[in-house]
Design a protein around this motif. Structure first.
Motif, PDB file in Angstrom:
ATOM      1  N   LEU A   1       2.036  -5.868  -4.747  1.00 50.96           N
ATOM      2  CA  LEU A   1       2.571  -4.542  -5.036  1.00 50.96           C
ATOM      3  C   LEU A   1       2.026  -4.092  -6.392  1.00 50.96           C
ATOM      4  CD1 LEU A   1       4.490  -2.288  -4.097  1.00 50.96           C
ATOM      5  CD2 LEU A   1       6.329  -3.458  -5.338  1.00 50.96           C
ATOM      6  N   GLU A   2       1.072  -3.180  -6.365  1.00 48.01           N
ATOM      7  CA  GLU A   2       0.393  -2.774  -7.599  1.00 48.01           C
ATOM      8  C   GLU A   2       0.947  -1.499  -8.205  1.00 48.01           C
ATOM      9  OE1 GLU A   2      -3.820  -2.741  -7.411  1.00 48.01           O
ATOM     10  OE2 GLU A   2      -3.965  -4.916  -7.119  1.00 48.01           O
ATOM     11  N   ASP A   3       1.765  -0.776  -7.455  1.00 49.98           N
ATOM     12  CA  ASP A   3       2.345   0.467  -7.983  1.00 49.98           C
ATOM     13  C   ASP A   3       3.741   0.603  -7.404  1.00 49.98           C
ATOM     14  OD1 ASP A   3       3.068   3.114  -8.637  1.00 49.98           O
ATOM     15  OD2 ASP A   3       0.988   3.789  -8.566  1.00 49.98           O
TER      16      ASP A   3
ATOM     17  N   GLY B   1       4.072   4.066  -4.184  1.00 46.46           N
ATOM     18  CA  GLY B   1       4.014   2.648  -3.860  1.00 46.46           C
ATOM     19  C   GLY B   1       2.680   2.250  -3.252  1.00 46.46           C
ATOM     20  N   LEU B   2       2.088   1.162  -3.760  1.00 46.49           N
ATOM     21  CA  LEU B   2       0.767   0.739  -3.310  1.00 46.49           C
ATOM     22  C   LEU B   2       0.721  -0.773  -3.146  1.00 46.49           C
ATOM     23  CD1 LEU B   2      -2.281   1.216  -2.782  1.00 46.49           C
ATOM     24  CD2 LEU B   2      -2.616   1.044  -5.264  1.00 46.49           C
ATOM     25  N   LEU B   3       0.347  -1.221  -1.934  1.00 42.19           N
ATOM     26  CA  LEU B   3       0.096  -2.626  -1.650  1.00 42.19           C
ATOM     27  C   LEU B   3      -1.404  -2.847  -1.523  1.00 42.19           C
ATOM     28  CD1 LEU B   3       2.709  -3.589   1.115  1.00 42.19           C
ATOM     29  CD2 LEU B   3       2.721  -4.328  -1.272  1.00 42.19           C
TER      30      LEU B   3
ATOM     31  N   ILE C   1      -2.704  -0.073   0.924  1.00 42.39           N
ATOM     32  CA  ILE C   1      -1.685   0.526   1.766  1.00 42.39           C
ATOM     33  C   ILE C   1      -0.777   1.395   0.884  1.00 42.39           C
ATOM     34  CG2 ILE C   1       0.311   0.117   3.251  1.00 42.39           C
ATOM     35  CD1 ILE C   1      -2.249  -0.669   4.570  1.00 42.39           C
ATOM     36  N   TYR C   2      -0.709   2.678   1.194  1.00 41.43           N
ATOM     37  CA  TYR C   2       0.197   3.580   0.479  1.00 41.43           C
ATOM     38  C   TYR C   2       1.513   3.614   1.240  1.00 41.43           C
ATOM     39  CZ  TYR C   2      -4.032   4.834  -1.964  1.00 41.43           C
ATOM     40  OH  TYR C   2      -5.187   4.781  -2.705  1.00 41.43           O
ATOM     41  N   LEU C   3       2.567   3.174   0.591  1.00 35.95           N
ATOM     42  CA  LEU C   3       3.837   2.942   1.262  1.00 35.95           C
ATOM     43  C   LEU C   3       4.563   4.238   1.602  1.00 35.95           C
ATOM     44  CD1 LEU C   3       5.184  -0.059  -0.862  1.00 35.95           C
ATOM     45  CD2 LEU C   3       4.188  -0.144   1.439  1.00 35.95           C
ATOM     46  N   LYS C   4       5.066   4.294   2.844  1.00 36.57           N
ATOM     47  CA  LYS C   4       6.003   5.338   3.215  1.00 36.57           C
ATOM     48  C   LYS C   4       7.373   4.991   2.638  1.00 36.57           C
ATOM     49  CE  LYS C   4       3.654   6.343   7.572  1.00 36.57           C
ATOM     50  NZ  LYS C   4       3.793   6.416   9.049  1.00 36.57           N
TER      51      LYS C   4
ATOM     52  N   LEU D   1      -6.067  11.011   1.888  1.00 33.65           N
ATOM     53  CA  LEU D   1      -6.793   9.762   1.699  1.00 33.65           C
ATOM     54  C   LEU D   1      -8.248   9.937   2.108  1.00 33.65           C
ATOM     55  CD1 LEU D   1      -4.285   7.131   3.120  1.00 33.65           C
ATOM     56  CD2 LEU D   1      -4.551   7.880   0.766  1.00 33.65           C
ATOM     57  N   PHE D   2      -9.144   9.328   1.335  1.00 33.11           N
ATOM     58  CA  PHE D   2     -10.573   9.365   1.627  1.00 33.11           C
ATOM     59  C   PHE D   2     -11.091   7.942   1.770  1.00 33.11           C
ATOM     60  CE2 PHE D   2     -15.009   9.271   0.026  1.00 33.11           C
ATOM     61  CZ  PHE D   2     -15.594  10.079   1.001  1.00 33.11           C
ATOM     62  N   ASN D   3     -11.901   7.706   2.811  1.00 28.77           N
ATOM     63  CA  ASN D   3     -12.549   6.417   3.020  1.00 28.77           C
ATOM     64  C   ASN D   3     -11.533   5.272   3.076  1.00 28.77           C
ATOM     65  OD1 ASN D   3     -14.760   4.762   3.448  1.00 28.77           O
ATOM     66  ND2 ASN D   3     -15.123   4.405   1.268  1.00 28.77           N
ATOM     67  N   GLY D   4     -10.511   5.485   3.910  1.00 33.90           N
ATOM     68  CA  GLY D   4      -9.528   4.429   4.118  1.00 33.90           C
ATOM     69  C   GLY D   4      -8.617   4.174   2.941  1.00 33.90           C
ATOM     70  N   GLY D   5      -8.594   5.069   1.968  1.00 35.45           N
ATOM     71  CA  GLY D   5      -7.693   4.910   0.827  1.00 35.45           C
ATOM     72  C   GLY D   5      -8.375   4.538  -0.457  1.00 35.45           C
ATOM     73  N   GLU D   6      -9.702   4.484  -0.477  1.00 32.56           N
ATOM     74  CA  GLU D   6     -10.396   4.180  -1.722  1.00 32.56           C
ATOM     75  C   GLU D   6     -10.158   5.277  -2.761  1.00 32.56           C
ATOM     76  OE1 GLU D   6     -11.980   1.436  -2.637  1.00 32.56           O
ATOM     77  OE2 GLU D   6     -11.319   0.587  -0.736  1.00 32.56           O
TER      78      GLU D   6
END
Length: 323
Positions: A93-95, A2-4, A13-16, A104-109
């Motif tokens: 919600l993209e995923d 899940g990705l916001l 944001i990678y969803l828990k 995660l690298f560089n804040g999620g990039e």
């Protein structure tokens, strides 16, 4: 997973599996800085193989411009979530795939999605191993001879670059464990050539037998199996049996520590591909072992066996042997 994505800042944001959003930055997974938002504004939950949005606020949460009613609503890819007084600042919600653990690298990039056993940055040149215990859901990092637990927010380095571990394990509300009978026990059968250069492994688990072939990493396993048998034969309790120092392994195999990690990774993944849920390789600081299980080692016509439900080691000749 899940990705916001924020429409203004492009923050990812990678969803828990249970993900909270609100003004309380200390307790919420994602902090919201809108004054009309509640301390706990909303919760996004993964359940029944889908993501659901629950409003927990006083002023309401909006989905695609419409204010939510009570209860959860199922989300779909492309949905927009926004909040009172700041509806231009929304999240898309993209995923909608299921949650997973990542680096995660560089804040999620950039991110690396983790499996149960991972050799990073790749199998050929692993700088570290990251593994998960299936039952406890605990994660561990193995780097050289260093073995330590890995927790959410921990920073680690790959090729000199910092990555952050982001666990996202699904926690089941109830778990039932069934005691396996003896027919389900793992049995490892090693066939060793007379010159010790070729080792075949055949596994048997839950009445399913699989020939794992002749692999270099089987040489590591047969060394561990012999130590296990030797310790049990010497009267060691099973919980203390089989451990061998990694520096002794390196000398016996005549390899470097980095290549030992490759052998460990290949062994674990081979067991998983064979359908063995818990690869029987334990590791702790400076030591490695084959977890106690039923073991048979045949070299030529000599067969040595060990079973964890007996107190000794049985040796018997075989009619045919490995050469």
């Amino acid at each position: 997973m899940g990705l916001l994505v924020n429409s203004k800042t492009k923050q990812r944001i990678y969803l828990k599996s249970i993900h909270s959003m609100g003004r309380d930055a200390e307790s919420c997974d994602t902090a919201l800085y809108c004054p009309l938002c509640s301390r706990l504004q909303c919760v996004i939950r993964y359940q029944n193989s889908a993501w659901y949005l629950y409003d927990e606020s006083r002023n309401g949460t909006y989905l695609n411009g419409a204010k939510l009613s009570s209860g959860g609503i199922r989300l779909k890819e492309g949905d927009n979530i926004s909040f009172p007084g700041d509806q231009d600042n929304n999240w898309t919600l993209e995923d909608i795939s299921s949650p997973s653990s990542v680096l995660l690298f560089n804040g999620g990039e950039q991110y690396i999605e983790l499996e149960k056993c991972n050799a990073l940055p790749n199998e050929r040149h692993p700088e570290l191993l990251i593994t998960k215990e299936e039952d406890s859901l605990h994660w561990f990092i193995e780097q050289g001879e260093l073995v330590k637990p890995l927790r959410g927010g921990d920073r680690l380095y790959l090729s000199g670059q910092p990555w952050v571990f982001y666990p996202n394990d699904m926690v089941l509300e109830t778990q039932a464990y069934q005691i396996q009978d003896s027919k389900d026990e793992l049995h490892l059968f090693f066939g060793v050539s007379l010159n010790e250069e070729n080792v075949q492994l055949v596994t048997s688990c839950r009445k399913i037998e699989k020939d794992m072939g002749y692999k270099v990493h089987h040489q590591l396993l047969v060394i561990l199996a012999r130590r296990l048998i030797s310790d049990v034969n010497s009267g060691f309790p099973l919980r203390d049996s089989g451990w061998i120092a990694t520096d002794l392994l390196l000398r016996e195999l005549r390899i470097e520590a980095a290549y030992l990690n490759i052998l460990i990774y290949r062994s674990r993944t081979a067991f998983e591909r064979a359908g063995i849920k818990h690869p029987p390789i334990d590791r702790r600081q400076g030591e490695l072992r084959l977890r106690p299980c039923r073991v048979s080692i045949q070299k030529g016509e000599e067969l040595v066996e060990h079973s964890p439900d007996i107190d000794g080691v049985v040796a018997s000749p075989m009619c045919s042997g490995f050469v």
